[in-house]
Design a protein around this motif. Sequence first.
Motif, PDB file in Angstrom:
ATOM      1  N   VAL A 632       0.834  -1.204   0.000  1.00  0.00           N
ATOM      2  CA  VAL A 632       0.000   0.000   0.000  1.00  0.00           C
ATOM      3  C   VAL A 632       0.868   1.253   0.000  1.00  0.00           C
ATOM      4  CG1 VAL A 632      -1.664   1.323   1.363  1.00  0.00           C
ATOM      5  CG2 VAL A 632      -1.971  -1.141   1.054  1.00  0.00           C
ATOM      6  N   PHE A 633       1.889   1.284   0.834  1.00  0.00           N
ATOM      7  CA  PHE A 633       2.754   2.460   0.908  1.00  0.00           C
ATOM      8  C   PHE A 633       3.531   2.651  -0.394  1.00  0.00           C
ATOM      9  CE2 PHE A 633       1.523   3.146   5.031  1.00  0.00           C
ATOM     10  CZ  PHE A 633       2.271   4.099   5.701  1.00  0.00           C
ATOM     11  N   THR A 634       3.857   1.541  -1.024  1.00  0.00           N
ATOM     12  CA  THR A 634       4.587   1.675  -2.289  1.00  0.00           C
ATOM     13  C   THR A 634       3.669   2.220  -3.382  1.00  0.00           C
ATOM     14  OG1 THR A 634       5.974  -0.197  -1.667  1.00  0.00           O
ATOM     15  CG2 THR A 634       5.941   0.408  -3.986  1.00  0.00           C
ATOM     16  N   LYS A 635       2.427   1.716  -3.413  1.00  0.00           N
ATOM     17  CA  LYS A 635       1.491   2.178  -4.437  1.00  0.00           C
ATOM     18  C   LYS A 635       1.102   3.626  -4.221  1.00  0.00           C
ATOM     19  CE  LYS A 635      -2.950   1.038  -6.530  1.00  0.00           C
ATOM     20  NZ  LYS A 635      -4.105   0.101  -6.524  1.00  0.00           N
ATOM     21  N   PHE A 636       0.904   4.022  -2.975  1.00  0.00           N
ATOM     22  CA  PHE A 636       0.483   5.395  -2.666  1.00  0.00           C
ATOM     23  C   PHE A 636       1.656   6.209  -2.121  1.00  0.00           C
ATOM     24  CE2 PHE A 636      -3.272   2.714  -2.296  1.00  0.00           C
ATOM     25  CZ  PHE A 636      -4.212   3.389  -3.051  1.00  0.00           C
ATOM     26  N   ARG A 637       2.839   5.961  -2.686  1.00  0.00           N
ATOM     27  CA  ARG A 637       4.037   6.598  -2.151  1.00  0.00           C
ATOM     28  C   ARG A 637       4.073   8.112  -2.362  1.00  0.00           C
ATOM     29  NH1 ARG A 637       5.185   3.631  -6.531  1.00  0.00           N
ATOM     30  NH2 ARG A 637       6.068   4.640  -8.391  1.00  0.00           N
ATOM     31  N   ASN A 638       3.305   8.644  -3.316  1.00  0.00           N
ATOM     32  CA  ASN A 638       3.348  10.089  -3.596  1.00  0.00           C
ATOM     33  C   ASN A 638       2.194  10.835  -2.954  1.00  0.00           C
ATOM     34  OD1 ASN A 638       5.688   9.990  -5.196  1.00  0.00           O
ATOM     35  ND2 ASN A 638       4.483   9.213  -6.944  1.00  0.00           N
ATOM     36  N   THR A 639       1.420  10.166  -2.139  1.00  0.00           N
ATOM     37  CA  THR A 639       0.311  10.856  -1.468  1.00  0.00           C
ATOM     38  C   THR A 639       0.846  11.599  -0.247  1.00  0.00           C
ATOM     39  OG1 THR A 639      -0.158   8.885  -0.161  1.00  0.00           O
ATOM     40  CG2 THR A 639      -1.313   9.100  -2.258  1.00  0.00           C
ATOM     41  N   PRO A 640       0.120  12.626   0.200  1.00  0.00           N
ATOM     42  CA  PRO A 640       0.609  13.444   1.332  1.00  0.00           C
ATOM     43  C   PRO A 640       0.828  12.629   2.606  1.00  0.00           C
ATOM     44  CG  PRO A 640      -1.136  14.584   0.171  1.00  0.00           C
ATOM     45  CD  PRO A 640      -1.082  13.234  -0.441  1.00  0.00           C
ATOM     46  N   ILE A 641      -0.086  11.666   2.874  1.00  0.00           N
ATOM     47  CA  ILE A 641       0.051  10.899   4.111  1.00  0.00           C
ATOM     48  C   ILE A 641       1.361  10.132   4.118  1.00  0.00           C
ATOM     49  CG2 ILE A 641      -0.848   8.914   5.382  1.00  0.00           C
ATOM     50  CD1 ILE A 641      -2.375  11.351   6.006  1.00  0.00           C
ATOM     51  N   VAL A 642       1.672   9.464   3.009  1.00  0.00           N
ATOM     52  CA  VAL A 642       2.892   8.666   2.920  1.00  0.00           C
ATOM     53  C   VAL A 642       4.104   9.563   2.997  1.00  0.00           C
ATOM     54  CG1 VAL A 642       4.211   7.102   1.478  1.00  0.00           C
ATOM     55  CG2 VAL A 642       1.730   6.870   1.612  1.00  0.00           C
ATOM     56  N   LYS A 643       4.029  10.727   2.300  1.00  0.00           N
ATOM     57  CA  LYS A 643       5.163  11.663   2.354  1.00  0.00           C
ATOM     58  C   LYS A 643       5.354  12.190   3.762  1.00  0.00           C
ATOM     59  CE  LYS A 643       5.210  13.338  -2.432  1.00  0.00           C
ATOM     60  NZ  LYS A 643       5.103  14.553  -3.276  1.00  0.00           N
ATOM     61  N   ALA A 644       4.235  12.505   4.404  1.00  0.00           N
ATOM     62  CA  ALA A 644       4.322  13.085   5.745  1.00  0.00           C
ATOM     63  C   ALA A 644       4.920  12.119   6.768  1.00  0.00           C
ATOM     64  CB  ALA A 644       2.934  13.532   6.205  1.00  0.00           C
ATOM     65  N   THR A 645       4.898  10.789   6.502  1.00  0.00           N
ATOM     66  CA  THR A 645       5.429   9.807   7.448  1.00  0.00           C
ATOM     67  C   THR A 645       6.867   9.400   7.127  1.00  0.00           C
ATOM     68  OG1 THR A 645       4.505   8.028   6.090  1.00  0.00           O
ATOM     69  CG2 THR A 645       3.164   8.850   7.916  1.00  0.00           C
ATOM     70  N   ASN A 646       7.522  10.197   6.290  1.00  0.00           N
ATOM     71  CA  ASN A 646       8.913   9.900   5.922  1.00  0.00           C
ATOM     72  C   ASN A 646       8.980   8.493   5.311  1.00  0.00           C
ATOM     73  OD1 ASN A 646      11.684   9.696   5.652  1.00  0.00           O
ATOM     74  ND2 ASN A 646      12.076  10.641   7.674  1.00  0.00           N
ATOM     75  N   ARG A 647       8.554   8.446   4.051  1.00  0.00           N
ATOM     76  CA  ARG A 647       8.322   7.169   3.404  1.00  0.00           C
ATOM     77  C   ARG A 647       9.559   6.279   3.357  1.00  0.00           C
ATOM     78  NH1 ARG A 647       7.075   9.813  -2.519  1.00  0.00           N
ATOM     79  NH2 ARG A 647       9.124  10.806  -2.798  1.00  0.00           N
ATOM     80  N   GLU A 648      10.793   6.849   3.201  1.00  0.00           N
ATOM     81  CA  GLU A 648      11.993   6.016   3.147  1.00  0.00           C
ATOM     82  C   GLU A 648      12.189   5.236   4.460  1.00  0.00           C
ATOM     83  OE1 GLU A 648      11.861   9.112   2.217  1.00  0.00           O
ATOM     84  OE2 GLU A 648      12.205   9.014   0.049  1.00  0.00           O
ATOM     85  N   LEU A 649      12.049   5.977   5.585  1.00  0.00           N
ATOM     86  CA  LEU A 649      12.165   5.287   6.879  1.00  0.00           C
ATOM     87  C   LEU A 649      11.025   4.312   7.097  1.00  0.00           C
ATOM     88  CD1 LEU A 649      13.406   8.000   9.400  1.00  0.00           C
ATOM     89  CD2 LEU A 649      14.628   6.010   8.541  1.00  0.00           C
ATOM     90  N   SER A 650       9.842   4.660   6.556  1.00  0.00           N
ATOM     91  CA  SER A 650       8.705   3.754   6.680  1.00  0.00           C
ATOM     92  C   SER A 650       8.974   2.452   5.944  1.00  0.00           C
ATOM     93  CB  SER A 650       7.430   4.413   6.143  1.00  0.00           C
ATOM     94  OG  SER A 650       7.091   5.543   6.930  1.00  0.00           O
TER      95      SER A 650
END
Length: 994
Positions: A632-650
């Motif tokens: 899910v995080f990979t598919k929605f990686r450019n959404t604000p929620i994913v960006k706001a959670t520091n996607r690389e560390l996620s």
Amino acid sequence: MTSYSCCLILLLFTWNTAAYGPNQRAQKKGDIILGGLFPIHFGVAAKDQDLKSRPESVECIRYNFRGFRWLQAMIFAIEEINSSPTLLPNMTLGYRIFDTCNTVSKALEATLSFVAQNKIDSLNLDEFCNCSEHIPSTIAVVGATGSGISTAVANLLGLFYIPQVSYASSSRLLSNKNQFKSFLRTIPNDEHQATAMADIIEYFRWNWVGTIAADDDYGRPGIEKFREEAEERDICIDFSELISQYSDEEEIQQVVEVIQNSTARVIVVFSSGPDLEPLIKEIVRRNITGKIWLASEAWASSSLIAMPEFFRVIGSTIGFALKAGQIPGFREFLQKVHPKKSTNNGFAKEFWEETFNCYLPDGSKNSPASTSFHKGHEEGLGAGNGTSAFRPPCTGDENITSVETPYMDYTHLRISYNVYLAVYSIAHALQDIYTCTPGKGLFTNGSCADIKKVEAWQVLKHLRHLNFTNNMGEQVDFDEFGDLVGNYSIINWHLSPEDGSVVFEEVGHYNVYAKKGERLFINENKILWGGFSKEVPFSNCSRDCLPGTRKGIIEGEPTCCFECVDCPDGEYSDETDASACDKCPEDYWSNENHTSCIPKQIEFLAWTEPFGIALTLFAVLGIFLTSFVLGVFTKFRNTPIVKATNRELSYLLLFSLLCCFSSSLFFIGEPQNWTCRLRQPAFGISFVLCISCILVKTNRVLLVFEAKIPTSLHRKWWGLNLQFLLVFLCTFVQIVICVIWLYTAPPSSYRNHELEDEIIFITCHEGSLMALGFLIGYTCLLAAICFFFAFKSRKLPENFNEAKFITFSMLIFFIVWISFIPAYASTYGKFVSAVEVIAILAASFGLLACIFFNKVYIILFKPSRNTIEEVRCSTAAHAFKVAARATLRRSNVSRKRSNSLGGSTGSTPSSSISSKSNHEDPFPLPACAERQRQQQRGCKQKVSFGSGTVTLSLSFEEPQKNAMANRNTKRRNSLEAQNSDDSLMRHRALLPLQ
């Protein structure tokens, strides 16, 4: 003086001859005389010698047919030797044979005759004494029968070194050459017979017996030897009694009482037939049945005991008999006996009378006596008991073969053959003297004895070195103790179906020459117990202990009396009557019955057991859910929620959770060395990586929102590379701990036998509990730091406010691992691994659920909240709250200062803050961050914080000319501070989208 001695010895000899008249001896002249001692009668009549007149010789009673046959065997052997052209040619053997009446006194009386004649010859009194019927010295004596009689005779003959060759005395005491210097025998000594008796008892697995022995030199040593052998074989003796044919009735009654009250069914008897007869008669009178009698050779075939009327009592007799021999022509010789033809045999007349129950008119007895005789085997003792009844006269034409007596029972020649062999032994010793070559003799300087003047001691010397082959092809040589080693036949008493007499069935043998343990052979199929049963009787103090039990000692009882005790767990016995239980090997355990050992149950947290399957399913579920969240995080990686959670560390955090779930699988299945060394490091490193990601992520957001004005230095430290570096450093410490652990004390697979006796727990021996403590302790330390930063970040915007979820996840983590420590310490076996798997899964699910499930829910089911405006509005609201708190604090400080200076009412740019407390819900956040930024100046903004609503109004009016300089300065400072806050607010609002 010499004449006086001659007269004294002649007087003695004359008295001795008077006591033994012509009808009381068998005598024949010859060049060399052999003496003989045989029990022609079983005993003597009891007579009270009151000494009122000259004592007379006691009368012998109860004729012994077997004893007469033994006498005939000696005469037959002498006549056969005399007729031999090769053995003692030109030499004639004579004999002088006396009746011992089976008593010591009569035997010594006869022995004095031998000694007296030898003493006369040694004095060389021929020139003084005119002895017209001079009889040569007796150079050897054949006899006697009983060991007690032979002991007395041997003591007397040994004084003059007259060789004595016994045919039936088996007492082991007679092997003592220091005491009995001239004694030899053609029968094995009782030492082998006693050993054979103990072997038979051991063979039938009896251990509870009684013993009876004749109170003489035959019974006492024999039973003593048996006791020694029995003790070595753990055979217990319930009672031990002595008997004699001269025992009074009271003594016999006492012995019978002991036998009747004893629980021992096997009775070992070392006795002769005459000594045992009174006891057996009393036992028959009382009808004491069910006993097994183990008979020595002296009575095993005695006709006094082996009688049909006694069979119901002693029918279960197992006895020993000497090896039978063959005497060609002896049968015919026995049949030729006749009083008129046997002129040299003074016992033939009485034999004829006793056989045909008649009297010879020319006999020495004035009144005939009636006798009864008993049938028996050759080895039995036939007897005739005289009474006062009259007998008819004998015609002399009676047929000896028409009457069945022990005399004619020549089917198994045992004692008779020993007599035959004793005579031939003496003859071969004389032959060695006769053929001796000077210079090769046994005497001084190799000299030889003169056969014409041979003396008794010279014959004794050659007997000790005798070696010849008998008529059966066997080597005959006396050992250093004067004994011949021989074998025994084992016989069992049966009733003859033809005439109902007792017959002796050979059921085995005992080979003295065989190895120990291989000497005894018994054919059990031939044995009849009690005359009819094939079942071996039971004669044990206690019942056999079955396999799975052992013998337990009963205090105060013999060792053969025991109780059966079950073997303890882990021990077994696979045989009956085991003295002790054997321990099972280390990897085995006793079965339910303790009769054998079976492999121990092996336990570990297996894949196939329900518990292992459940844990595996939960681990797979965790891997699946983590993979789903990662997708899910990979598919929605450019959404604000994913960006706001520091996607690389996620992404890295989700990867570490995958490792955590996967590491739990190493704890399931049979532990191997490689899994033991991999599972703890995998678990420790995975969790440290996970918590390090959470720690760095939480700390970065906290630094951003707490920074006053972001600078280039902040941006540098907030960079992605530094975040990964911090994660690596934290994880590297755990890797170092694991490397040191694996190098110094690596874990290994361990088979634990100590926890439960029946189970082998295959577990991992951790090698070092300290290293495991460091691994878990370091993980908990990072979790504690993470919990601190998460708690500090609890008031961040909702989109950034993972703190409350992280806080909750850390609380779960601590609860799990704090509970893990006592659970880990208190469990054992496979449950140790299960506890750790549960802890890993619980902690992993807590982190996954608390940190990601809320975001996945918004992404998948609340997409309206996953917009830039929503994120910025949330961030702006947080900024206004921070600015309002700062402004309120500054206003309060300014008001306090104005009040202290008296205040003024000039028209100045002012900031007014009006607040009102209310308990309603806070205003909703603004629709967009941009619109809020435009309203920051010249308008009033309501923001919520704490428990109330604050209205922030920022406005500038026309400056008044009369304003004080210091108030202008304060206003400027206030505006500068507000502008600084506004700048930081704008930065925070744009941060999530960068």
